[in-house]
Structure formats: structure tokens, C-alpha cells
Design a protein around this motif. Structure first.
Motif, PDB file in Angstrom:
ATOM      1  N   CYS A  24     -40.352 128.464  53.738  1.00  0.00           N
ATOM      2  CA  CYS A  24     -41.316 127.892  54.375  1.00  0.00           C
ATOM      3  C   CYS A  24     -42.297 129.559  54.601  1.00  0.00           C
ATOM      4  O   CYS A  24     -43.635 129.763  54.439  1.00  0.00           O
ATOM      5  CB  CYS A  24     -41.407 128.093  56.189  1.00  0.00           C
ATOM      6  SG  CYS A  24     -40.355 126.291  56.459  1.00  0.00           S
ATOM      7  N   GLU A  62     -50.672 123.690  56.970  1.00  0.00           N
ATOM      8  CA  GLU A  62     -48.938 122.949  57.442  1.00  0.00           C
ATOM      9  C   GLU A  62     -48.104 123.361  57.626  1.00  0.00           C
ATOM     10  O   GLU A  62     -47.187 123.622  58.362  1.00  0.00           O
ATOM     11  CB  GLU A  62     -48.925 121.207  56.220  1.00  0.00           C
ATOM     12  CG  GLU A  62     -47.667 120.667  56.127  1.00  0.00           C
ATOM     13  CD  GLU A  62     -47.748 120.207  54.922  1.00  0.00           C
ATOM     14  OE1 GLU A  62     -46.468 119.967  54.941  1.00  0.00           O
ATOM     15  OE2 GLU A  62     -48.250 120.280  54.103  1.00  0.00           O
ATOM     16  N   ARG A  63     -47.995 124.815  56.431  1.00  0.00           N
ATOM     17  CA  ARG A  63     -46.904 125.258  56.279  1.00  0.00           C
ATOM     18  C   ARG A  63     -46.891 126.578  57.379  1.00  0.00           C
ATOM     19  O   ARG A  63     -45.842 127.464  57.187  1.00  0.00           O
ATOM     20  CB  ARG A  63     -46.966 126.898  54.871  1.00  0.00           C
ATOM     21  CG  ARG A  63     -47.312 125.147  53.722  1.00  0.00           C
ATOM     22  CD  ARG A  63     -47.827 125.613  52.588  1.00  0.00           C
ATOM     23  NE  ARG A  63     -46.766 125.133  51.559  1.00  0.00           N
ATOM     24  CZ  ARG A  63     -47.818 124.847  49.955  1.00  0.00           C
ATOM     25  NH1 ARG A  63     -48.512 126.203  49.231  1.00  0.00           N
ATOM     26  NH2 ARG A  63     -47.176 124.090  48.925  1.00  0.00           N
ATOM     27  N   LYS A  66     -45.345 124.653  59.965  1.00  0.00           N
ATOM     28  CA  LYS A  66     -43.584 124.329  59.496  1.00  0.00           C
ATOM     29  C   LYS A  66     -43.080 125.119  59.733  1.00  0.00           C
ATOM     30  O   LYS A  66     -41.983 125.200  60.433  1.00  0.00           O
ATOM     31  CB  LYS A  66     -43.640 123.851  58.242  1.00  0.00           C
ATOM     32  CG  LYS A  66     -42.574 123.568  57.332  1.00  0.00           C
ATOM     33  CD  LYS A  66     -42.371 121.970  57.818  1.00  0.00           C
ATOM     34  CE  LYS A  66     -40.889 121.545  57.240  1.00  0.00           C
ATOM     35  NZ  LYS A  66     -40.923 120.680  57.043  1.00  0.00           N
ATOM     36  N   THR A  70     -39.723 125.949  62.652  1.00  0.00           N
ATOM     37  CA  THR A  70     -38.763 126.138  61.247  1.00  0.00           C
ATOM     38  C   THR A  70     -38.181 127.386  62.759  1.00  0.00           C
ATOM     39  O   THR A  70     -37.093 127.338  62.577  1.00  0.00           O
ATOM     40  CB  THR A  70     -38.492 126.628  60.326  1.00  0.00           C
ATOM     41  OG1 THR A  70     -39.174 125.157  59.693  1.00  0.00           O
ATOM     42  CG2 THR A  70     -37.451 126.465  59.503  1.00  0.00           C
TER      43      THR A  70
END
Length: 179
Positions: A24, A62-63, A66, A70
Motif C-alpha cells: 500500500c 483510494e490508496r 487503503k 490496513t
């Protein structure tokens, strides 16, 4: 299933989360590298139909989310394996702030708010869109350094490393241990 098998499963799960963190962080960094920072509203308005630009911005959004999600899962899971209270995420944040893994629980919460606003707000004002992405870009180093320090902490305290080396070299090059 024995308690040892359950513990081994939890350790394997964390090792998988560590690889996911490296992946990620690397992909977010690569997407951010495609943008000339800082962004400005007039630039975005001028390029409003530039598919590559807006796909990159969508990937960053999005990243970032994420990586943060995470990282939160890995932090909570690590705290549980270390027998630390994890019944509220605020306790988890305070624990990692005390360890020096997290610079600031308040900064984490600010980044969470920035991430959540983007997930639920469909802005059309290009100046506000630029401000959002500039904020994410300014907050990304905190996520990178927290990720790097968490991985080091997990290896030192629990002897758990990422389950494979798929992103190890890239991660170590971009985010050296000296962060």
C-alpha cells in the motif's frame, strides 16, 4: 484447534498485513510521484477532462485510505498480540504514540477525517478538490513513517516479519529505517 495453532494463525495474519502495508505504501508513493505538487484549483479546472490526471488522483484517494485502513488493522492486531488493551482504537493510538511508532494520535485523527470527508463528499469546486489532495499529500509522510516504524517494532518485539519479500526492497529504498 490448539491455542498454539491459534496464536500461529494470528502471527501469520500479522505477517500478511505487514506485506500489505509495504504494498500500500509503495503504490501510494508511486501515484503521488505522478503529480506536480502542490495542486491548484485553476490547474485542475483547466485539466478537468484529463483522464490520466483524475485517475491518478482517484488512485491517491483510494490508496491513502487503503494504507490508513490496513495500518489501523495491523496496529490493532499487533497490540492484541502484545497483550495491550485494544478495546478502543484511541487506546491503540495512545499506545503507539508512547512507543514512538506514531508521531501523534491527533495527527492520525486529522488524517482520518481528511480521508473520510473524501469518501462521502462529491465536491465540484476545483479549489476545494486541490486542497483535499494537497492535504492527503501532506499527511502521507506520517502514514509512511508510521508504517515503517510499526514494521520495525513488530520485528523487534514479536519477531514477526512480512510474510514475503515482494515489496521489501522497494519499501526499504523509499522508507529507510532511519525515518
Amino acid at each position: 484447534m490448539s491455542s498454539q495453532q491459534m496464536l500461529d494463525n494470528e502471527r501469520r495474519h500479522l505477517a500478511g498485513l505487514l506485506v500489505a502495508l509495504q504494498r500500500c505504501a509503495w503504490f501510494l508513493h508511486q501515484s503521488e510521484g505522478k503529480i506536480d505538487w502542490p495542486l491548484h484549483g485553476p490547474f485542475l479546472e483547466k485539466h478537468r477532462k484529463d483522464v490520466d490526471l483524475f485517475e491518478t488522483l482517484a488512485a491517491i484517494n483510494e490508496r491513502f485510505a487503503k494504507l490508513q485502513d490496513t495500518l489501523a488493522a495491523a496496529m490493532r492486531h499487533t497490540a492484541l498480540l502484545m497483550s495491550e488493551p485494544a478495546d478502543s482504537f484511541l487506546k491503540v493510538l495512545v499506545f503507539y504514540e508512547k512507543l514512538g511508532v506514531l508521531d501523534s494520535a491527533e495527527l492520525w485523527q486529522q488524517s482520518r477525517m481528511a480521508r473520510n470527508m473524501a469518501a462521502h463528499d462529491y465536491e465540484t469546486d476545483y479549489a476545494i478538490i486541490a486542497e483535499h489532495f494537497n492535504t492527503l499529500h501532506q499527511l502521507s509522510p506520517m502514514l509512511y513513517s508510521t508504517t515503517q516504524r510499526l514494521i520495525v517494532e513488530v520485528q523487534a518485539r514479536l519477531a514477526i516479519s512480512p510474510e514475503n519479500s515482494d515489496f521489501q526492497q522497494e519499501f526499504d529504498t523509499l522508507f529507510p529505517t532511519s525515518l
